[in-house]
Design a protein around this motif. Structure first.
Motif, PDB file in Angstrom:
ATOM      1  N   THR A   6       0.876  -1.169   0.000  1.00 44.53           N
ATOM      2  CA  THR A   6       0.000   0.000   0.000  1.00 44.53           C
ATOM      3  C   THR A   6       0.921   1.229   0.000  1.00 44.53           C
ATOM      4  O   THR A   6       2.065   1.129   0.408  1.00 44.53           O
ATOM      5  CB  THR A   6      -0.885   0.038   1.248  1.00 44.53           C
ATOM      6  N   PRO A   7       0.421   2.383  -0.449  1.00 47.24           N
ATOM      7  CA  PRO A   7       1.304   3.549  -0.535  1.00 47.24           C
ATOM      8  C   PRO A   7       1.999   3.888   0.787  1.00 47.24           C
ATOM      9  O   PRO A   7       3.128   4.382   0.781  1.00 47.24           O
ATOM     10  CB  PRO A   7       0.361   4.670  -0.965  1.00 47.24           C
ATOM     11  N   SER A   8       1.347   3.595   1.907  1.00 49.76           N
ATOM     12  CA  SER A   8       1.993   3.969   3.173  1.00 49.76           C
ATOM     13  C   SER A   8       3.179   3.076   3.508  1.00 49.76           C
ATOM     14  O   SER A   8       3.997   3.434   4.350  1.00 49.76           O
ATOM     15  CB  SER A   8       0.975   3.950   4.311  1.00 49.76           C
ATOM     16  N   VAL A   9       3.274   1.932   2.850  1.00 50.62           N
ATOM     17  CA  VAL A   9       4.394   1.031   3.141  1.00 50.62           C
ATOM     18  C   VAL A   9       5.655   1.488   2.431  1.00 50.62           C
ATOM     19  O   VAL A   9       6.771   1.128   2.809  1.00 50.62           O
ATOM     20  CB  VAL A   9       4.056  -0.407   2.688  1.00 50.62           C
TER      21      VAL A   9
ATOM     22  N   GLY B  63      -5.378  -3.199   5.600  1.00 52.19           N
ATOM     23  CA  GLY B  63      -6.168  -2.528   6.616  1.00 52.19           C
ATOM     24  C   GLY B  63      -7.659  -2.779   6.457  1.00 52.19           C
ATOM     25  O   GLY B  63      -8.462  -2.245   7.216  1.00 52.19           O
ATOM     26  N   GLY B  64      -8.048  -3.567   5.461  1.00 55.25           N
ATOM     27  CA  GLY B  64      -9.456  -3.897   5.289  1.00 55.25           C
ATOM     28  C   GLY B  64      -9.875  -4.942   6.307  1.00 55.25           C
ATOM     29  O   GLY B  64      -9.053  -5.669   6.850  1.00 55.25           O
ATOM     30  N   VAL B  65     -11.175  -5.047   6.553  1.00 56.15           N
ATOM     31  CA  VAL B  65     -11.656  -5.942   7.609  1.00 56.15           C
ATOM     32  C   VAL B  65     -12.637  -6.949   7.039  1.00 56.15           C
ATOM     33  O   VAL B  65     -13.529  -6.585   6.277  1.00 56.15           O
ATOM     34  CB  VAL B  65     -12.372  -5.131   8.716  1.00 56.15           C
TER      35      VAL B  65
ATOM     36  N   GLY C  35      -3.823   1.336  19.930  1.00 55.42           N
ATOM     37  CA  GLY C  35      -4.684   1.834  18.864  1.00 55.42           C
ATOM     38  C   GLY C  35      -3.861   2.188  17.633  1.00 55.42           C
ATOM     39  O   GLY C  35      -2.775   2.756  17.757  1.00 55.42           O
ATOM     40  N   HIS C  36      -4.340   1.817  16.450  1.00 55.46           N
ATOM     41  CA  HIS C  36      -3.581   2.057  15.222  1.00 55.46           C
ATOM     42  C   HIS C  36      -4.471   2.500  14.090  1.00 55.46           C
ATOM     43  O   HIS C  36      -5.639   2.154  14.013  1.00 55.46           O
ATOM     44  CB  HIS C  36      -2.876   0.776  14.772  1.00 55.46           C
ATOM     45  N   ASN C  37      -3.863   3.206  13.144  1.00 51.17           N
ATOM     46  CA  ASN C  37      -4.469   3.597  11.884  1.00 51.17           C
ATOM     47  C   ASN C  37      -4.567   2.384  10.967  1.00 51.17           C
ATOM     48  O   ASN C  37      -3.706   1.530  11.041  1.00 51.17           O
ATOM     49  CB  ASN C  37      -3.481   4.567  11.222  1.00 51.17           C
ATOM     50  N   PRO C  38      -5.570   2.315  10.074  1.00 55.76           N
ATOM     51  CA  PRO C  38      -5.573   1.203   9.118  1.00 55.76           C
ATOM     52  C   PRO C  38      -4.312   1.140   8.270  1.00 55.76           C
ATOM     53  O   PRO C  38      -3.858   0.058   7.923  1.00 55.76           O
ATOM     54  CB  PRO C  38      -6.788   1.506   8.240  1.00 55.76           C
ATOM     55  N   SER C  39      -3.723   2.311   7.948  1.00 59.69           N
ATOM     56  CA  SER C  39      -2.534   2.260   7.096  1.00 59.69           C
ATOM     57  C   SER C  39      -1.313   1.750   7.852  1.00 59.69           C
ATOM     58  O   SER C  39      -0.272   1.523   7.252  1.00 59.69           O
ATOM     59  CB  SER C  39      -2.239   3.636   6.513  1.00 59.69           C
ATOM     60  N   TYR C  40      -1.427   1.541   9.143  1.00 57.81           N
ATOM     61  CA  TYR C  40      -0.300   1.054   9.933  1.00 57.81           C
ATOM     62  C   TYR C  40      -0.318  -0.462  10.079  1.00 57.81           C
ATOM     63  O   TYR C  40       0.657  -1.063  10.524  1.00 57.81           O
ATOM     64  CB  TYR C  40      -0.329   1.707  11.325  1.00 57.81           C
ATOM     65  N   MET C  41      -1.415  -1.101   9.666  1.00 65.08           N
ATOM     66  CA  MET C  41      -1.571  -2.541   9.931  1.00 65.08           C
ATOM     67  C   MET C  41      -0.480  -3.362   9.251  1.00 65.08           C
ATOM     68  O   MET C  41      -0.086  -4.409   9.752  1.00 65.08           O
ATOM     69  CB  MET C  41      -2.944  -3.046   9.479  1.00 65.08           C
ATOM     70  N   TYR C  42       0.028  -2.865   8.111  1.00 64.20           N
ATOM     71  CA  TYR C  42       1.073  -3.637   7.432  1.00 64.20           C
ATOM     72  C   TYR C  42       2.284  -3.809   8.340  1.00 64.20           C
ATOM     73  O   TYR C  42       2.988  -4.799   8.292  1.00 64.20           O
ATOM     74  CB  TYR C  42       1.481  -2.948   6.125  1.00 64.20           C
ATOM     75  N   ARG C  43       2.543  -2.822   9.200  1.00 66.47           N
ATOM     76  CA  ARG C  43       3.685  -2.884  10.114  1.00 66.47           C
ATOM     77  C   ARG C  43       3.490  -3.990  11.127  1.00 66.47           C
ATOM     78  O   ARG C  43       4.388  -4.763  11.423  1.00 66.47           O
ATOM     79  CB  ARG C  43       3.819  -1.575  10.873  1.00 66.47           C
ATOM     80  N   LEU C  44       2.270  -4.042  11.691  1.00 65.59           N
ATOM     81  CA  LEU C  44       1.999  -5.097  12.682  1.00 65.59           C
ATOM     82  C   LEU C  44       2.128  -6.460  12.042  1.00 65.59           C
ATOM     83  O   LEU C  44       2.652  -7.389  12.628  1.00 65.59           O
ATOM     84  CB  LEU C  44       0.584  -4.924  13.237  1.00 65.59           C
ATOM     85  N   ILE C  45       1.621  -6.548  10.803  1.00 68.62           N
ATOM     86  CA  ILE C  45       1.709  -7.830  10.106  1.00 68.62           C
ATOM     87  C   ILE C  45       3.164  -8.177   9.846  1.00 68.62           C
ATOM     88  O   ILE C  45       3.581  -9.326  10.000  1.00 68.62           O
ATOM     89  CB  ILE C  45       0.888  -7.780   8.810  1.00 68.62           C
ATOM     90  N   ALA C  46       3.963  -7.192   9.485  1.00 67.44           N
ATOM     91  CA  ALA C  46       5.382  -7.454   9.261  1.00 67.44           C
ATOM     92  C   ALA C  46       6.060  -7.881  10.561  1.00 67.44           C
ATOM     93  O   ALA C  46       6.992  -8.684  10.547  1.00 67.44           O
ATOM     94  CB  ALA C  46       6.064  -6.214   8.691  1.00 67.44           C
ATOM     95  N   ASP C  47       5.578  -7.378  11.698  1.00 67.71           N
ATOM     96  CA  ASP C  47       6.155  -7.797  12.977  1.00 67.71           C
ATOM     97  C   ASP C  47       5.840  -9.250  13.282  1.00 67.71           C
ATOM     98  O   ASP C  47       6.648  -9.956  13.863  1.00 67.71           O
ATOM     99  CB  ASP C  47       5.570  -6.941  14.124  1.00 67.71           C
ATOM    100  N   TYR C  48       4.602  -9.649  12.958  1.00 67.27           N
ATOM    101  CA  TYR C  48       4.200 -10.998  13.322  1.00 67.27           C
ATOM    102  C   TYR C  48       4.542 -12.032  12.269  1.00 67.27           C
ATOM    103  O   TYR C  48       4.693 -13.203  12.568  1.00 67.27           O
ATOM    104  CB  TYR C  48       2.700 -11.047  13.623  1.00 67.27           C
TER     105      TYR C  48
END
Lengths: 263, 322
Positions: free
Chosen positions: A250-253, B196-198, B293-306
């Motif tokens: 995604t663009p934020s990555v 970040g979609g659910v 608490g996190h922004n949807p655009s931050y979820m990739y980071r959490l996923i990269a952590d796990y």
């Protein structure tokens, strides 16, 4: 050892000087330099092992970049479904590879190409697609909003991917992304990782200018100015996903990946 | 080492070996490219250890004294690996058990006095969250949408009342009508995708749209075990489950229309009962996970952590040629 690094730098600079406006060339050279010299082998006394290590890393980089298009094409296959209509702007070999692979996988889709004045990219692209037996329709650049409701997704390449996650691409990309965004259509960007550049444009004019003359076919009075810029900047909020050889992002990555690459 | 293995094979070989999942193998190659271009992480350095999958073969052969000592060496390594794996799995189990508490701890920051909360269906995380706020003496009201066709909202409403919360039960169709009176929407999730979609119980996309229309924050509670590294390209179809139509229609009702034997041999009426809805990331205001608490655009980071990028695709590695 230092001499080797200086030689590398000289070679990189002469490559860059061939086209000072090309973002992908500059970014690619920078990334290559960084990757190749990021090895502790340079601190060793043994010159031959250091040299062979550098060459090894260089070849690795070349291999990744060479395979990038295939990887991007494979990653984007899931997003092209049967019966979809894709809008393409500009002539990108990566996007062409994506569409070629989809056609080879027997997916049924059709493509709308913008004419791409004044570079005539649409004509070149439609030629290539016609060879693949993909149904193609040419649009003049102004007909994009008119056709947007029958379009399922927009696919573009990129000259460069900037730190904000936005892209710099052929003039007209920003316009198309705006229209697509307002009509809730996804905009997908296919770009190799060596195009990630350390730039952060704050507006359209905040980039090194790349001008090219436009031929209108009729003589223009000398008092009339012509906007000759060849490219524009599309901010990240109008992009949905970027397909790169480092994966789907995604663009934020993008800024995260950039930091990792340039570290 | 893994990266070198993958890239040494030509493109054609890749396609033949992993024919059924060319996209997944491309993702693996992309992950390998990623790990190669970055400075070496601890993960890639540890991968330099010899492949323990080779151990069972050597230890079963026995016999040769040289092989015996090698196998003893390797079996101690495999024992250590086994120990590490068991420890990691236990940690994961603990994470899953305690995620409700950790999410509920943050309830006080988000729920304030005299607020009206809306939720749909029933989620244990949401229940614990609301209860934690109640414990801290916040007074608030809850609107519960019943969540047809399973009507789990009824169960949630009963639980909330049992714990002393003022509750209002509404139908799913009434959400748009009531949303303007609501301060915040809090829901659980089935899965959170990489963009970040659910993936959430059916009906929540509608609630999210209603919330966006009336500028009401849409908060999703999700334990970190719900994070998924996939990108949804057709979530309504591929990541959905269709349940039995008996939840909508009783057996016997409409049985003449649904009968394959009547008329032209195919029924005129079809009943579709999807389990999940996809809520796009732009409709979600906040994710509350056990890490905060996190922004949807931050979820990739959490996923990269796990998930390490190398682990997105599990592949059989050919005998390691280190």
């Amino acid at each position: 050892m230092m001499e080797l690094e200086i030689e590398l730098k000289k070679a990189s600079d002469s490559l860059k000087s061939w086209d000072t406006t090309s973002i992908s060339l500059t970014a690619g050279c920078d990334l290559f330099m960084r990757y190749v010299t990021r090895t502790s082998a340079l601190e060793y006394e043994d010159f031959n092992s250091a040299k062979s290590r550098l060459i090894e890393r260089a070849e690795k980089f070349g291999e990744i970049s060479y395979k990038a298009r295939r990887i991007i094409a494979m990653l984007s296959q899931d997003f092209i479904f049967d019966g979809c209509t894709i809008l393409v702007h500009g002539f990108s070999r990566v996007v062409l590879e994506v569409l070629k692979t989809a056609a080879q996988n027997k997916k049924l889709f059709r493509v709308l190409c913008t004419e791409g004045r004044p570079d005539r990219t649409g004509l070149r692209l439609s030629n290539e697609l016609a060879k693949l037996d993909v149904p193609v329709k040419l649009l003049i650049d102004s007909a994009v909003a008119y056709s947007m409701d029958e379009i399922d997704m927009v696919f573009v390449g990129a000259d460069g991917v900037v730190e904000s996650g936005g892209i710099i691409n052929m003039m007209g990309t920003y316009q198309i992304a705006l229209v697509a965004h307002s009509m809730n259509k996804p905009v997908y960007v296919a770009a190799e990782s060596y195009k990630f550049a350390r730039l952060y444009p704050l507006d359209q004019k905040d980039m090194a200018p790349a001008l090219r003359p436009i031929d209108f076919g009729v003589p223009i009075p000398s008092k009339v100015e012509v906007e000759t810029s060849a490219r524009d900047y599309t901010p990240p909020q109008y992009l949905t996903l970027l397909f790169t050889d480092l994966g789907v992002l995604t663009p934020s990555v993008v800024s995260d990946e950039l930091i990792q690459l340039y570290l | 080492m893994a990266g070198l293995n993958l890239s040494a094979v030509s493109d054609d070989d890749d396609d033949n070996d992993q024919d059924d999942h060319p996209v997944l193998s491309a993702a693996a190659v992309a992950a390998a490219a990623r790990s190669t271009l970055r400075p070496p992480s601890l993960q890639t350095l540890l991968e330099d250890m010899p492949d323990p999958a080779a151990v069972p073969h050597t230890s079963s052969s026995g016999g040769d004294s040289e092989e015996k000592s090698k196998s003893a060496d390797k079996s101690s390594r495999s024992r250590k690996l086994k120990h590490d794996v068991i420890e990691a799995v236990n940690e994961l189990i603990e994470d899953i058990d305690t995620c409700h508490e950790q999410i509920a701890e943050q309830a006080v920051e988000h729920i304030h006095h005299n607020e009206v909360i809306l939720t749909l269906g029933s989620s244990r995380t949401v229940l614990e969250f609301l209860y934690a706020a109640k414990e801290k003496k916040r007074s608030f009201r809850v609107f519960v949408a019943e969540g047809a066709p399973r009507y789990q909202g009824h169960l949630l409403a009963k639980e909330l009342v049992a714990r002393g919360l003022q509750t209002t039960l509404i139908t799913d169709s009434a959400v748009f009508a009531m949303i303007s009176r609501v301060n915040m929407v809090i829901v659980g999730a089935h899965a959170v995708m990489a963009n970040g979609g659910v993936i959430a119980p059916v009906g929540l996309n509608m609630v999210a749209l209603a919330a966006q229309r009336h500028a009401v924050p849409f908060v999703v509670l999700a334990g970190s075990h719900k994070l998924c590294p996939l990108y949804p390209h057709n979530p309504e179809v591929l990541l959905n489950e269709l349940r039995s139509p008996s939840e909508l229609l009783d057996f016997g009702e409409f049985s003449d229309c649904m009968d394959f034997g009547s008329g032209s041999g195919s029924p005129l009426i079809h009943v579709v009962n999807p389990t999940f809805d996809y809520v796009p990331p732009k409709l979600v205001s906040l994710f509350i996970t056990d890490t905060g608490g996190h922004n949807p655009s931050y979820m990739y980071r959490l996923i990269a952590d796990y998930y390490s990028a190398d682990d997105l695709v599990l592949q059989r590695k050919a005998a390691a040629s280190n």
